[in-house]
Write a protein that holds these residues in place. Sequence first.
Motif, PDB file in Angstrom:
ATOM      1  N   PHE A  74       0.813  -1.210   0.000  1.00 44.45           N
ATOM      2  CA  PHE A  74       0.000   0.000   0.000  1.00 44.45           C
ATOM      3  C   PHE A  74       0.851   1.267   0.000  1.00 44.45           C
ATOM      4  CE2 PHE A  74      -2.471  -3.291   2.175  1.00 44.45           C
ATOM      5  CZ  PHE A  74      -3.600  -3.312   1.381  1.00 44.45           C
ATOM      6  N   ASN A  75       2.074   1.196  -0.516  1.00 47.34           N
ATOM      7  CA  ASN A  75       2.918   2.387  -0.477  1.00 47.34           C
ATOM      8  C   ASN A  75       2.435   3.423  -1.494  1.00 47.34           C
ATOM      9  OD1 ASN A  75       4.540   2.269  -3.022  1.00 47.34           O
ATOM     10  ND2 ASN A  75       5.197   0.320  -2.174  1.00 47.34           N
ATOM     11  N   SER A  76       2.870   4.650  -1.333  1.00 42.18           N
ATOM     12  CA  SER A  76       2.353   5.753  -2.142  1.00 42.18           C
ATOM     13  C   SER A  76       2.638   5.586  -3.628  1.00 42.18           C
ATOM     14  CB  SER A  76       2.916   7.083  -1.639  1.00 42.18           C
ATOM     15  OG  SER A  76       4.328   7.063  -1.677  1.00 42.18           O
ATOM     16  N   THR A  77       3.750   4.975  -3.991  1.00 36.83           N
ATOM     17  CA  THR A  77       4.050   4.763  -5.416  1.00 36.83           C
ATOM     18  C   THR A  77       3.050   3.797  -6.034  1.00 36.83           C
ATOM     19  OG1 THR A  77       6.395   5.202  -5.057  1.00 36.83           O
ATOM     20  CG2 THR A  77       5.815   4.026  -7.066  1.00 36.83           C
ATOM     21  N   LEU A  78       2.739   2.706  -5.332  1.00 38.14           N
ATOM     22  CA  LEU A  78       1.763   1.745  -5.861  1.00 38.14           C
ATOM     23  C   LEU A  78       0.371   2.356  -5.969  1.00 38.14           C
ATOM     24  CD1 LEU A  78       2.775  -1.507  -3.929  1.00 38.14           C
ATOM     25  CD2 LEU A  78       3.145  -1.010  -6.346  1.00 38.14           C
ATOM     26  N   VAL A  79      -0.016   3.109  -4.961  1.00 38.66           N
ATOM     27  CA  VAL A  79      -1.332   3.748  -4.981  1.00 38.66           C
ATOM     28  C   VAL A  79      -1.397   4.776  -6.109  1.00 38.66           C
ATOM     29  CG1 VAL A  79      -2.927   5.228  -3.683  1.00 38.66           C
ATOM     30  CG2 VAL A  79      -1.781   3.313  -2.544  1.00 38.66           C
ATOM     31  N   ALA A  80      -0.352   5.585  -6.269  1.00 36.10           N
ATOM     32  CA  ALA A  80      -0.323   6.581  -7.339  1.00 36.10           C
ATOM     33  C   ALA A  80      -0.357   5.907  -8.709  1.00 36.10           C
ATOM     34  CB  ALA A  80       0.926   7.459  -7.217  1.00 36.10           C
ATOM     35  N   ARG A  81       0.384   4.807  -8.858  1.00 33.10           N
ATOM     36  CA  ARG A  81       0.393   4.083 -10.131  1.00 33.10           C
ATOM     37  C   ARG A  81      -1.009   3.552 -10.448  1.00 33.10           C
ATOM     38  NH1 ARG A  81       4.196   2.370 -13.301  1.00 33.10           N
ATOM     39  NH2 ARG A  81       5.818   2.589 -11.738  1.00 33.10           N
ATOM     40  N   PHE A  82      -1.695   3.013  -9.453  1.00 30.14           N
ATOM     41  CA  PHE A  82      -3.046   2.502  -9.645  1.00 30.14           C
ATOM     42  C   PHE A  82      -3.979   3.628 -10.098  1.00 30.14           C
ATOM     43  CE2 PHE A  82      -7.326   1.861  -7.992  1.00 30.14           C
ATOM     44  CZ  PHE A  82      -7.667   0.670  -8.612  1.00 30.14           C
ATOM     45  N   ILE A  83      -3.910   4.776  -9.423  1.00 29.15           N
ATOM     46  CA  ILE A  83      -4.770   5.908  -9.768  1.00 29.15           C
ATOM     47  C   ILE A  83      -4.477   6.388 -11.187  1.00 29.15           C
ATOM     48  CG2 ILE A  83      -5.246   8.341  -9.240  1.00 29.15           C
ATOM     49  CD1 ILE A  83      -4.800   7.563  -6.251  1.00 29.15           C
ATOM     50  N   ILE A  84      -3.217   6.496 -11.529  1.00 27.91           N
ATOM     51  CA  ILE A  84      -2.847   6.948 -12.874  1.00 27.91           C
ATOM     52  C   ILE A  84      -3.293   5.935 -13.922  1.00 27.91           C
ATOM     53  CG2 ILE A  84      -0.864   7.348 -14.410  1.00 27.91           C
ATOM     54  CD1 ILE A  84       0.470   8.719 -11.949  1.00 27.91           C
ATOM     55  N   ASP A  85      -3.045   4.650 -13.670  1.00 27.54           N
ATOM     56  CA  ASP A  85      -3.457   3.610 -14.621  1.00 27.54           C
ATOM     57  C   ASP A  85      -4.965   3.655 -14.851  1.00 27.54           C
ATOM     58  OD1 ASP A  85      -0.842   2.805 -14.812  1.00 27.54           O
ATOM     59  OD2 ASP A  85      -1.126   0.878 -13.790  1.00 27.54           O
ATOM     60  N   LYS A  86      -5.728   3.797 -13.793  1.00 26.61           N
ATOM     61  CA  LYS A  86      -7.191   3.849 -13.923  1.00 26.61           C
ATOM     62  C   LYS A  86      -7.626   5.158 -14.589  1.00 26.61           C
ATOM     63  CE  LYS A  86      -8.396  -0.069 -12.301  1.00 26.61           C
ATOM     64  NZ  LYS A  86      -8.953  -1.074 -13.183  1.00 26.61           N
ATOM     65  N   SER A  87      -7.023   6.266 -14.202  1.00 28.06           N
ATOM     66  CA  SER A  87      -7.410   7.566 -14.744  1.00 28.06           C
ATOM     67  C   SER A  87      -7.138   7.675 -16.236  1.00 28.06           C
ATOM     68  CB  SER A  87      -6.667   8.691 -14.025  1.00 28.06           C
ATOM     69  OG  SER A  87      -7.003   8.703 -12.666  1.00 28.06           O
ATOM     70  N   PHE A  88      -6.018   7.138 -16.675  1.00 27.48           N
ATOM     71  CA  PHE A  88      -5.635   7.241 -18.077  1.00 27.48           C
ATOM     72  C   PHE A  88      -5.898   5.950 -18.847  1.00 27.48           C
ATOM     73  CE2 PHE A  88      -3.113  10.537 -15.980  1.00 27.48           C
ATOM     74  CZ  PHE A  88      -3.516  11.631 -16.723  1.00 27.48           C
ATOM     75  N   GLN A  89      -6.630   5.036 -18.217  1.00 25.46           N
ATOM     76  CA  GLN A  89      -7.021   3.770 -18.830  1.00 25.46           C
ATOM     77  C   GLN A  89      -5.822   3.007 -19.393  1.00 25.46           C
ATOM     78  OE1 GLN A  89      -9.987   5.261 -21.503  1.00 25.46           O
ATOM     79  NE2 GLN A  89     -11.581   5.109 -19.957  1.00 25.46           N
TER      80      GLN A  89
END
Length: 142
Positions: A74-89
Amino acid sequence: IKYYSSDRLAQLMGNGLLTFIDEKTQYGDFFRKDELITYSNLSDLNEKINKYKKDDKTRKQIAKNGQTKYLKYFNSTLVARFIIDKSFQINKKNKRLRIAVLNSLPNEIRSDLQMKERSTGFDTPVYKLKELAKQYNIDIDE
Protein backbone atom coordinates in the motif's frame (compact mmCIF):
# COMPACT_ATOMS: atom_id res chain seq x y z
CA ILE A 1 -18.00 -2.27 7.12
CA LYS A 2 -16.10 -4.84 5.09
CA TYR A 3 -12.62 -3.60 4.05
CA TYR A 4 -13.32 -0.10 5.41
CA SER A 5 -10.18 1.93 5.74
CA SER A 6 -9.08 5.45 6.50
CA ASP A 7 -5.87 7.40 6.39
CA ARG A 8 -5.48 6.63 10.11
CA LEU A 9 -4.82 2.97 9.31
CA ALA A 10 -2.13 4.00 6.82
CA GLN A 11 -0.59 6.37 9.36
CA LEU A 12 -0.59 3.84 12.18
CA MET A 13 0.71 0.86 10.24
CA GLY A 14 2.98 2.92 8.02
CA ASN A 15 4.67 4.35 11.10
CA GLY A 16 5.17 0.93 12.65
CA LEU A 17 2.62 1.13 15.45
CA LEU A 18 0.74 -1.91 16.71
CA THR A 19 -2.68 -1.56 15.14
CA PHE A 20 -6.00 -2.88 16.40
CA ILE A 21 -9.00 -3.10 14.07
CA ASP A 22 -12.51 -4.49 14.38
CA GLU A 23 -12.71 -7.95 12.83
CA LYS A 24 -15.90 -6.87 10.98
CA THR A 25 -13.65 -5.00 8.55
CA GLN A 26 -12.29 -8.41 7.51
CA TYR A 27 -8.73 -7.13 7.34
CA GLY A 28 -7.81 -10.65 8.38
CA ASP A 29 -8.25 -11.38 4.66
CA PHE A 30 -5.11 -9.30 4.02
CA PHE A 31 -3.08 -9.46 7.21
CA ARG A 32 -1.99 -12.39 9.35
CA LYS A 33 -2.34 -12.42 13.14
CA ASP A 34 1.35 -11.57 13.45
CA GLU A 35 0.84 -8.35 11.43
CA LEU A 36 -2.39 -6.82 12.77
CA ILE A 37 -4.57 -7.32 15.85
CA THR A 38 -8.29 -7.79 15.28
CA TYR A 39 -10.93 -7.69 18.01
CA SER A 40 -14.55 -8.82 18.15
CA ASN A 41 -15.97 -6.40 20.76
CA LEU A 42 -14.90 -3.83 23.34
CA SER A 43 -14.15 -6.45 25.96
CA ASP A 44 -11.92 -8.35 23.50
CA LEU A 45 -10.19 -5.09 22.53
CA ASN A 46 -9.57 -4.26 26.20
CA GLU A 47 -8.06 -7.70 26.85
CA LYS A 48 -5.79 -7.46 23.82
CA ILE A 49 -4.62 -3.94 24.66
CA ASN A 50 -3.69 -5.08 28.17
CA LYS A 51 -1.99 -8.22 26.83
CA TYR A 52 0.24 -6.39 24.33
CA LYS A 53 0.90 -3.50 26.73
CA LYS A 54 2.74 -6.02 28.92
CA ASP A 55 4.56 -7.85 26.10
CA ASP A 56 7.02 -5.41 24.50
CA LYS A 57 8.76 -7.98 22.33
CA THR A 58 5.61 -9.40 20.73
CA ARG A 59 4.02 -5.94 20.40
CA LYS A 60 7.05 -4.56 18.58
CA GLN A 61 7.37 -7.62 16.32
CA ILE A 62 3.71 -7.55 15.25
CA ALA A 63 3.96 -3.79 14.64
CA LYS A 64 7.10 -4.26 12.53
CA ASN A 65 5.52 -7.12 10.55
CA GLY A 66 2.43 -5.00 9.93
CA GLN A 67 4.50 -2.03 8.79
CA THR A 68 6.55 -4.17 6.40
CA LYS A 69 3.46 -5.71 4.82
CA TYR A 70 1.58 -2.40 4.65
CA LEU A 71 4.42 -0.57 2.95
CA LYS A 72 4.96 -3.45 0.51
CA TYR A 73 1.37 -3.45 -0.77
CA PHE A 74 0.00 0.00 0.00
CA ASN A 75 2.92 2.39 -0.48
CA SER A 76 2.35 5.75 -2.14
CA THR A 77 4.05 4.76 -5.42
CA LEU A 78 1.76 1.74 -5.86
CA VAL A 79 -1.33 3.75 -4.98
CA ALA A 80 -0.32 6.58 -7.34
CA ARG A 81 0.39 4.08 -10.13
CA PHE A 82 -3.05 2.50 -9.65
CA ILE A 83 -4.77 5.91 -9.77
CA ILE A 84 -2.85 6.95 -12.87
CA ASP A 85 -3.46 3.61 -14.62
CA LYS A 86 -7.19 3.85 -13.92
CA SER A 87 -7.41 7.57 -14.74
CA PHE A 88 -5.64 7.24 -18.08
CA GLN A 89 -7.02 3.77 -18.83
CA ILE A 90 -3.59 2.22 -18.99
CA ASN A 91 -4.02 -1.46 -19.66
CA LYS A 92 -2.16 -4.49 -21.00
CA LYS A 93 -2.39 -3.18 -24.58
CA ASN A 94 -0.65 0.03 -23.53
CA LYS A 95 1.98 -1.94 -21.64
CA ARG A 96 2.66 -4.02 -24.78
CA LEU A 97 2.95 -0.77 -26.75
CA ARG A 98 5.47 0.50 -24.20
CA ILE A 99 7.60 -2.63 -24.51
CA ALA A 100 7.47 -2.58 -28.32
CA VAL A 101 8.48 1.09 -28.54
CA LEU A 102 11.20 0.91 -25.89
CA ASN A 103 12.74 -2.17 -27.48
CA SER A 104 12.88 -0.43 -30.87
CA LEU A 105 14.32 2.90 -29.76
CA PRO A 106 18.00 3.77 -30.14
CA ASN A 107 19.92 2.75 -27.00
CA GLU A 108 20.65 6.31 -25.87
CA ILE A 109 17.00 7.39 -26.09
CA ARG A 110 15.80 4.20 -24.39
CA SER A 111 18.35 4.63 -21.58
CA ASP A 112 17.29 8.25 -21.01
CA LEU A 113 13.61 7.26 -20.82
CA GLN A 114 14.28 4.37 -18.47
CA MET A 115 16.39 6.58 -16.20
CA LYS A 116 13.57 9.13 -16.07
CA GLU A 117 11.06 6.37 -15.30
CA ARG A 118 13.21 5.02 -12.48
CA SER A 119 13.69 8.46 -10.95
CA THR A 120 9.96 9.31 -11.05
CA GLY A 121 8.58 5.82 -10.45
CA PHE A 122 6.20 6.20 -13.41
CA ASP A 123 6.13 4.80 -16.94
CA THR A 124 6.40 7.07 -19.98
CA PRO A 125 2.87 8.21 -20.95
CA VAL A 126 1.26 6.49 -23.94
CA TYR A 127 0.97 9.72 -25.95
CA LYS A 128 4.74 10.21 -25.59
CA LEU A 129 5.43 6.62 -26.67
CA LYS A 130 3.28 7.16 -29.77
CA GLU A 131 5.17 10.37 -30.55
CA LEU A 132 8.48 8.51 -30.25
CA ALA A 133 7.19 5.66 -32.42
CA LYS A 134 6.26 8.17 -35.12
CA GLN A 135 9.55 10.07 -34.75
CA TYR A 136 11.67 6.88 -35.04
CA ASN A 137 9.43 5.17 -37.65
CA ILE A 138 8.49 2.33 -35.30
CA ASP A 139 5.54 0.34 -36.58
CA ILE A 140 2.94 -0.08 -33.85
CA ASP A 141 -0.39 -1.86 -34.11
CA GLU A 142 -3.25 0.25 -32.84
